[in-house]
Structures are given as structure tokens and as C-alpha cells.
Design a protein around this motif. Structure first.
Motif, PDB file in Angstrom:
ATOM      1  N   ARG A  45      49.492  30.811  33.556  1.00 48.21           N
ATOM      2  CA  ARG A  45      48.404  31.435  34.722  1.00 48.21           C
ATOM      3  C   ARG A  45      47.761  30.431  35.821  1.00 48.21           C
ATOM      4  O   ARG A  45      47.708  31.044  36.460  1.00 48.21           O
ATOM      5  N   ASP A  46      47.728  29.065  35.376  1.00 50.81           N
ATOM      6  CA  ASP A  46      46.993  28.505  36.038  1.00 50.81           C
ATOM      7  C   ASP A  46      47.638  28.064  37.885  1.00 50.81           C
ATOM      8  O   ASP A  46      47.487  28.146  38.437  1.00 50.81           O
ATOM      9  N   ASP A  49      47.363  31.720  39.460  1.00 53.14           N
ATOM     10  CA  ASP A  49      46.219  31.742  39.825  1.00 53.14           C
ATOM     11  C   ASP A  49      45.937  30.361  41.641  1.00 53.14           C
ATOM     12  O   ASP A  49      45.322  31.089  42.798  1.00 53.14           O
ATOM     13  N   THR A  53      44.804  31.979  45.341  1.00 59.49           N
ATOM     14  CA  THR A  53      43.998  31.353  46.018  1.00 59.49           C
ATOM     15  C   THR A  53      44.297  31.045  47.372  1.00 59.49           C
ATOM     16  O   THR A  53      43.977  30.889  48.741  1.00 59.49           O
ATOM     17  N   THR A 136      44.876  36.085  37.115  1.00 58.17           N
ATOM     18  CA  THR A 136      43.259  36.221  35.789  1.00 58.17           C
ATOM     19  C   THR A 136      42.903  37.439  36.721  1.00 58.17           C
ATOM     20  O   THR A 136      42.900  37.699  37.992  1.00 58.17           O
ATOM     21  N   PHE A 138      40.859  41.422  37.427  1.00 58.39           N
ATOM     22  CA  PHE A 138      40.020  40.977  38.066  1.00 58.39           C
ATOM     23  C   PHE A 138      39.037  41.273  36.428  1.00 58.39           C
ATOM     24  O   PHE A 138      37.570  40.774  36.552  1.00 58.39           O
ATOM     25  N   GLU A 140      39.170  40.806  33.761  1.00 59.00           N
ATOM     26  CA  GLU A 140      39.667  39.399  32.640  1.00 59.00           C
ATOM     27  C   GLU A 140      38.497  38.260  34.512  1.00 59.00           C
ATOM     28  O   GLU A 140      37.054  37.654  32.695  1.00 59.00           O
ATOM     29  N   ARG A 141      38.877  38.268  34.930  1.00 57.53           N
ATOM     30  CA  ARG A 141      37.524  37.474  35.413  1.00 57.53           C
ATOM     31  C   ARG A 141      36.307  36.998  35.166  1.00 57.53           C
ATOM     32  O   ARG A 141      34.625  36.655  34.906  1.00 57.53           O
ATOM     33  N   TYR A 142      35.641  39.142  35.165  1.00 56.31           N
ATOM     34  CA  TYR A 142      33.916  39.230  34.792  1.00 56.31           C
ATOM     35  C   TYR A 142      33.958  39.437  33.710  1.00 56.31           C
ATOM     36  O   TYR A 142      32.994  40.600  33.403  1.00 56.31           O
ATOM     37  N   GLU A 143      34.908  39.495  32.854  1.00 53.90           N
ATOM     38  CA  GLU A 143      34.578  39.621  31.353  1.00 53.90           C
ATOM     39  C   GLU A 143      34.193  40.765  31.106  1.00 53.90           C
ATOM     40  O   GLU A 143      33.728  40.879  30.037  1.00 53.90           O
ATOM     41  N   SER A 204      34.362  38.141  43.747  1.00 54.73           N
ATOM     42  CA  SER A 204      35.721  37.732  45.123  1.00 54.73           C
ATOM     43  C   SER A 204      35.671  38.620  45.621  1.00 54.73           C
ATOM     44  O   SER A 204      37.188  38.950  46.469  1.00 54.73           O
TER      45      SER A 204
END
Length: 406
Positions: A45-46, A49, A53, A136, A138, A140-143, A204
Motif C-alpha cells: 500500500r505504501d 500510495d 502521489t 488508499t 477515498f 478509507e482516506r476519509y474514514e 484531496s
């Protein structure tokens, strides 16, 4: 240019421009390594990401800037030219090598460049687009919780969307017959600002947007059932201009969501709806509520097969829709039905052409469904309807307030 002149040019390049064998090998091997690295690293995932980006986003934005210069779809131009050249090159290669000694070796050498170019295209596509499916998301990014939907909340939200659609249907432009009037040029221009409000809540979604391009092959998109698409290798959002236009603003917002880095289809649907609704443009607000209403009505009808209550609520909400909303829904439905139903008045020809259209539609959907599933999108094409969970979670309090106020 005569044949002799062509041969002289070829001979000149062969005699004066010599590429070392090591460079040739490197050119051929690089795209294979590029693609292999993606498949080896996509579970991290890292890494994905980071790739989205620092590689995908800036490169796609630059490509989008270049493609925005032209008032047509570059992807379609490139694909058309590529198909024509590929067919010509294959036929010519087979013809040129069929009567020569060692023809299979010669044919292999002729086809090698085609394979290498295909590897470059796929490798770039993997890093510019497929990487986003493994990064990641959308939600998941904003929980967002993604805990599922209560039928009671679904009913409330569907009614709220129906009421809002009824209200806004009176404010959009219509002709003397009450039909929705779609000004595509004006709508495309207005679309560049629709993320201005929602990006304050979701940073984002900030980013430069480029005017969408009308599709040259809109007729084919209509047959396959698609209203638009985003292509990472040209960075452009492309819109099918043949549908009536009621949902076109939401389609543009959906492709813009992809342009802004929302990769999953269900999330892009959700983002496009809330972007339209939160905008200051009535045309986009109406499209947002109408688009969301479609997903909610479908989800309500299928929510609890063991209970008749959701179906009864579905009928109640449908009966509450205004004449304008019903006309707009009917116009859109009839358009898509007409794309796969051919009527010439000749029975056997109608059956044949209709079968061809339906087969084309099924084939394209199957290919795209398998592609999505291969990129960690487990729901495949069905993920287009999964935005309901996000809509209910996001608008639950508004729906309750709307119900209490009513």
C-alpha cells in the motif's frame, strides 16, 4: 515518394544510424521490467500510495493539460490510428516474409516492435492508473465506516432525494414540451468549477480540471451502455454526447473524480453525486440528485427480498415523483433501450442487428468487469452501485432532518 527513394532512405538510416545491441536489448527489456515491478509491488500500500502521489497524479495532470488543447478525444484518434497501422503492419509483415527463407524468424523480428510498444503502453497504464486501485481509497482516506445500510435510513434518504429532484426539476431549462434542454458547450464550461465547494471538505479533491472532450465514437459508447470514460494515458475525460443530457453533468463529475485521483467506480459515483449536489449550479444539483435517486431506488427495491415493506416504500416514492422527473427518467431510459434495439421494419434484419448490439454490449461489459476484478475491485462492474452505502452514511443526518421538517 517513389519506391526507390523509400529504399534509399532506409539504406541511409541503416548505414548511418547504428544502435548498439545493448541499447536495443535495454529498450526491449525495460517495459517488461516496468510491468513486472508493478505486479511485484502492487500489494504494498505504501508503494502504491507513493506512486499515485508522485508519478500518477502529476503525469496524468500534464497529459490532461496537453489533451485539453484539442476539442476532440485524442484517445480515440490514437486508438483509431493504432488499429489501422497495426492491421496494415501485420498484413504487410506476413506478405513480405511469406516467400523468404527463414520466414518465421523474419516475421518474429517484424512483430517484436509491436510487442515492445504494447508492453510500454501496458506498463505505463499500470503505473498511471492501475496503481490507484491498490492505493488508499477515498472512503478509507476519509474514514467512512462502510458498516452497511439500514433499510430505514435508505428509505429516508431515497425520499429526500426524490423530493429534492422534484423541486429542482422546476428550475432547470425546458422546451415548450417540457423536455430537459441540454446545452453541452455551456455545461462543459460550467463543469470546471463544480468541485470548488466539496473540495473544502475533502482536500484531496482539489486540483486543476480540464474541459471534457466529446467522444467521436459516441454511437459506439451508446451501444455498449457507457456515458463517459477517463483515459489515464491522455489524461482526458471523454463524454458520450448522444444521451438526452439529464445525467450528463453527473457523468462529467464522475470522470473528473477519476481525474482527481478517485479510482474505484463506486467511490467516483459517490464523489460525483456529492460534488454536483454541493455545487452552486442548479443543472449539476439536479443531475446529482437524479443520479443518486437511481442508485437509491435500485438499492431499495433489492434491499430485503423477504419483506414487502421496501417494495411498498419504493412504489410510494415512485408515485411521489413529479411529472418532470418522470419524463426525464423516461427519456433517458428510452434512449438507452433504443441503442440496443434496432427497428428498421424488416423483421430478420431487426433481430440480427439487435443481437449484434446486445452481444457487443455484453462483451464490453464482460471485459471491463474482468479487468476491474483483476485490479482488486472485487465487485467488478457491480461496484457502480455500491456508492449507496457511502451516500446513506454521508447524508443520514440530512435525511432525518428532512423527514422531521416534512
Amino acid at each position: 515518394m517513389s519506391f526507390s527513394r523509400v529504399e534509399r532512405v532506409k539504406n541511409w538510416f541503416r548505414d548511418h544510424i547504428r544502435i548498439p545491441i545493448g541499447v536495443k536489448v535495454a529498450i526491449c527489456v525495460f517495459p517488461v521490467i516496468l510491468t513486472a515491478l508493478f505486479y511485484l509491488l502492487r500489494s504494498s500500500r505504501d508503494v502504491m500510495d507513493w506512486a499515485v502521489t508522485y508519478i500518477s497524479a502529476p503525469v496524468r495532470s500534464f497529459f490532461g493539460l496537453l489533451s485539453s488543447i484539442y476539442p476532440f478525444s485524442l484517445m480515440e484518434i490514437f486508438c483509431t490510428a493504432a488499429v489501422i497501422f497495426f492491421v496494415y503492419y501485420i498484413i504487410k509483415s506476413i506478405k513480405d516474409t511469406s516467400r523468404r527463407r527463414g520466414k518465421w524468424k523474419l516475421l518474429g523480428k517484424r512483430l517484436l516492435p509491436v510487442f515492445v510498444v504494447a508492453c510500454y503502453i501496458w506498463g505505463l497504464f499500470c503505473w498511471l492508473w492501475n496503481s490507484g486501485y491498490h492505493a488508499t481509497g477515498f472512503a478509507e482516506r476519509y474514514e467512512f465506516s462502510n458498516e452497511g445500510v439500514a433499510v430505514e435510513d435508505l428509505i429516508l434518504l431515497t425520499q429526500m432525494f426524490a423530493d429534492k429532484a422534484n423541486e429542482l426539476s422546476e428550475l432547470v431549462e425546458r422546451d415548450n414540451d417540457g423536455r430537459y434542454v441540454a446545452n453541452r458547450r455551456e455545461m462543459f464550461s460550467e463543469s470546471l468549477y463544480i468541485y470548488r465547494n466539496i473540495s473544502q471538505e475533502f482536500p484531496s479533491l482539489k486540483g486543476r480540471l480540464y474541459t471534457p472532450n466529446p467522444m467521436i465514437y459516441s454511437w459506439f459508447m451508446s451501444i455498449t451502455g457507457y456515458a463517459g470514460m477517463y483515459f489515464a494515458l491522455t489524461g482526458e475525460s471523454m463524454i458520450n454526447t448522444h444521451p438526452p443530457g439529464i445525467y450528463m453533468p453527473a457523468t462529467v463529475a464522475h470522470e473528473f473524480a477519476h481525474q482527481l485521483g478517485v479510482f474505484a467506480e463506486d467511490e467516483a459515483n459517490f464523489v460525483s453525486i456529492i460534488a454536483c449536489i454541493s455545487s452552486d449550479n442548479v443543472r449539476f444539483q439536479y443531475a446529482g440528485y437524479m443520479s443518486g435517486l437511481n442508485y437509491l431506488l435500485r438499492a431499495l427495491l433489492l434491499s430485503d427480498p423477504l419483506s414487502s415493506a421496501p417494495r411498498e416504500e419504493w412504489f410510494d416514492i415512485m408515485s411521489s415523483l413529479s411529472g418532470n422527473v418522470l419524463i426525464d427518467r423516461q427519456d433517458e431510459s428510452e434512449f438507452w433501450l433504443s441503442r440496443t434495439t434496432v427497428t428498421t421494419g424488416i423483421a430478420f434484419l431487426d433481430r440480427f442487428l439487435t443481437n449484434v448490439a446486445e452481444t457487443t454490449n455484453d462483451a464490453v461489459n464482460t471485459v471491463y468487469d474482468n479487468f476491474l476484478k483483476s485490479q482488486n475491485q472485487e465487485l467488478g462492474i457491480k461496484s457502480y452501485g455500491a456508492c449507496v452505502d457511502l451516500l446513506v452514511e454521508y447524508y443520514r443526518d440530512d435525511a432525518i432532518e428532512h423527514f422531521n421538517a416534512g
